[in-house]
Design a protein around this motif. Sequence first.
Motif, mmCIF file in Angstrom:
data_model
loop_
_atom_site.group_PDB
_atom_site.id
_atom_site.type_symbol
_atom_site.label_atom_id
_atom_site.label_comp_id
_atom_site.label_asym_id
_atom_site.label_seq_id
_atom_site.Cartn_x
_atom_site.Cartn_y
_atom_site.Cartn_z
ATOM 1 N N ARG A 4 0.837 -1.203 0.000
ATOM 2 C CA ARG A 4 0.000 0.000 0.000
ATOM 3 C C ARG A 4 0.876 1.259 0.000
ATOM 4 O O ARG A 4 0.631 2.202 -0.759
ATOM 5 C CB ARG A 4 -0.928 -0.018 1.209
ATOM 6 C CG ARG A 4 -1.829 1.192 1.299
ATOM 7 C CD ARG A 4 -2.806 1.035 2.470
ATOM 8 N NE ARG A 4 -3.635 2.195 2.582
ATOM 9 C CZ ARG A 4 -3.584 3.061 3.585
ATOM 10 N NH1 ARG A 4 -2.759 2.860 4.592
ATOM 11 N NH2 ARG A 4 -4.365 4.118 3.608
ATOM 12 N N LEU A 5 1.907 1.246 0.836
ATOM 13 C CA LEU A 5 2.830 2.380 0.888
ATOM 14 C C LEU A 5 3.539 2.560 -0.451
ATOM 15 O O LEU A 5 3.686 3.687 -0.932
ATOM 16 C CB LEU A 5 3.861 2.198 2.008
ATOM 17 C CG LEU A 5 4.926 3.294 2.112
ATOM 18 C CD1 LEU A 5 4.295 4.643 2.428
ATOM 19 C CD2 LEU A 5 5.968 2.919 3.164
ATOM 20 N N TYR A 7 2.466 1.893 -3.427
ATOM 21 C CA TYR A 7 1.558 2.516 -4.394
ATOM 22 C C TYR A 7 1.314 3.988 -4.080
ATOM 23 O O TYR A 7 1.202 4.812 -4.990
ATOM 24 C CB TYR A 7 0.241 1.737 -4.490
ATOM 25 C CG TYR A 7 0.415 0.415 -5.188
ATOM 26 C CD1 TYR A 7 0.960 0.348 -6.471
ATOM 27 C CD2 TYR A 7 0.078 -0.773 -4.562
ATOM 28 C CE1 TYR A 7 1.144 -0.855 -7.118
ATOM 29 C CE2 TYR A 7 0.260 -1.997 -5.202
ATOM 30 C CZ TYR A 7 0.794 -2.029 -6.474
ATOM 31 O OH TYR A 7 0.983 -3.220 -7.115
ATOM 32 N N TRP A 8 1.254 4.332 -2.801
ATOM 33 C CA TRP A 8 1.123 5.739 -2.422
ATOM 34 C C TRP A 8 2.360 6.527 -2.855
ATOM 35 O O TRP A 8 2.260 7.651 -3.351
ATOM 36 C CB TRP A 8 0.921 5.893 -0.919
ATOM 37 C CG TRP A 8 -0.506 5.848 -0.506
ATOM 38 C CD1 TRP A 8 -1.160 4.820 0.108
ATOM 39 C CD2 TRP A 8 -1.476 6.892 -0.660
ATOM 40 N NE1 TRP A 8 -2.470 5.155 0.326
ATOM 41 C CE2 TRP A 8 -2.694 6.421 -0.130
ATOM 42 C CE3 TRP A 8 -1.437 8.168 -1.202
ATOM 43 C CZ2 TRP A 8 -3.843 7.195 -0.118
ATOM 44 C CZ3 TRP A 8 -2.583 8.929 -1.185
ATOM 45 C CH2 TRP A 8 -3.767 8.437 -0.653
ATOM 46 N N GLU A 9 3.522 5.938 -2.649
ATOM 47 C CA GLU A 9 4.764 6.621 -3.015
ATOM 48 C C GLU A 9 4.901 6.726 -4.538
ATOM 49 O O GLU A 9 5.337 7.751 -5.053
ATOM 50 C CB GLU A 9 5.976 5.895 -2.421
ATOM 51 C CG GLU A 9 6.017 5.922 -0.903
ATOM 52 C CD GLU A 9 6.291 7.299 -0.362
ATOM 53 O OE1 GLU A 9 7.470 7.653 -0.194
ATOM 54 O OE2 GLU A 9 5.323 8.031 -0.097
ATOM 55 N N GLY A 12 2.617 9.417 -5.610
ATOM 56 C CA GLY A 12 3.204 10.703 -5.242
ATOM 57 C C GLY A 12 4.322 11.111 -6.184
ATOM 58 O O GLY A 12 4.425 12.275 -6.583
ATOM 59 N N THR A 60 1.614 16.913 -2.298
ATOM 60 C CA THR A 60 1.471 15.471 -2.104
ATOM 61 C C THR A 60 1.559 15.121 -0.624
ATOM 62 O O THR A 60 0.824 14.264 -0.130
ATOM 63 C CB THR A 60 2.565 14.717 -2.884
ATOM 64 O OG1 THR A 60 2.441 15.034 -4.267
ATOM 65 C CG2 THR A 60 2.457 13.223 -2.707
ATOM 66 N N GLN A 64 -1.033 12.887 1.510
ATOM 67 C CA GLN A 64 -0.556 11.644 2.098
ATOM 68 C C GLN A 64 -0.580 11.688 3.623
ATOM 69 O O GLN A 64 -0.818 10.663 4.262
ATOM 70 C CB GLN A 64 0.837 11.303 1.585
ATOM 71 C CG GLN A 64 0.819 10.858 0.150
ATOM 72 C CD GLN A 64 2.187 10.479 -0.372
ATOM 73 O OE1 GLN A 64 3.216 10.912 0.141
ATOM 74 N NE2 GLN A 64 2.202 9.665 -1.410
ATOM 75 N N CYS A 67 -3.951 10.666 4.652
ATOM 76 C CA CYS A 67 -4.265 9.262 4.378
ATOM 77 C C CYS A 67 -3.331 8.276 5.075
ATOM 78 O O CYS A 67 -3.744 7.150 5.362
ATOM 79 C CB CYS A 67 -4.226 9.014 2.876
ATOM 80 S SG CYS A 67 -5.447 9.969 1.968
ATOM 81 N N LEU A 68 -2.099 8.665 5.332
ATOM 82 C CA LEU A 68 -1.113 7.739 5.885
ATOM 83 C C LEU A 68 -0.576 8.135 7.256
ATOM 84 O O LEU A 68 0.137 7.346 7.871
ATOM 85 C CB LEU A 68 0.097 7.636 4.936
ATOM 86 C CG LEU A 68 -0.131 7.096 3.543
ATOM 87 C CD1 LEU A 68 1.141 7.225 2.721
ATOM 88 C CD2 LEU A 68 -0.578 5.654 3.607
#
Length: 178
Positions: A4-5, A7-9, A12, A60, A64, A67-68
């Motif tokens: 998950r991280l 895909y977030w990165e 971003g 970003t 993030q 969300c994170l």
Amino acid sequence: MGKRLFYWELAGALFTAALGTLLHFTYGWSGGWTPAAAFSAVNESTWEHMKLLFFPMFLTSVVQLCCLGRTYPNFLAVRGVSTLAGTALIPVLFYTYTGVVGRHVMWADIAVFYLSVLGAFALDFRLLRRGRFTSLWQQLLGLVILWGLAFLFVFCTFHPPGLALWQDPVTLGYGPLR
């Protein structure tokens, strides 16, 4: 959690690269609109190209963090470090390759930007996964780094020091195009 991280990165990094590319042109597209100068490149100086990484990465970071942030209690400290590293990579890579080659090459300038974005988000991913830098003072320091850089980028756009980092190599001037 690691996937998950990742895909977030990745999202971003792609967002930062795309928006940074657009911000290279927005000041000119706006007809020299002063508010656009605050976050867009106003000339071809290295400093203005550093802004192209910083502001999209800052934006970003806001998304993030929402969300994170609870999942990664080290988010602000890590993002401060990775943003600082990414923006610093631009002049390091640019002046290194131009020093070796003796001139700048457009495709290499573009590659420097994208490599700096990838470097910033790769460092971010690695440090977030490690879970270090979780103390309150480190989070506050990360926040100060991010907001301090935001202030410096805006301030130095309108009040550039007379140093090579701020000099437009095309016009040999400083600050917004006139």
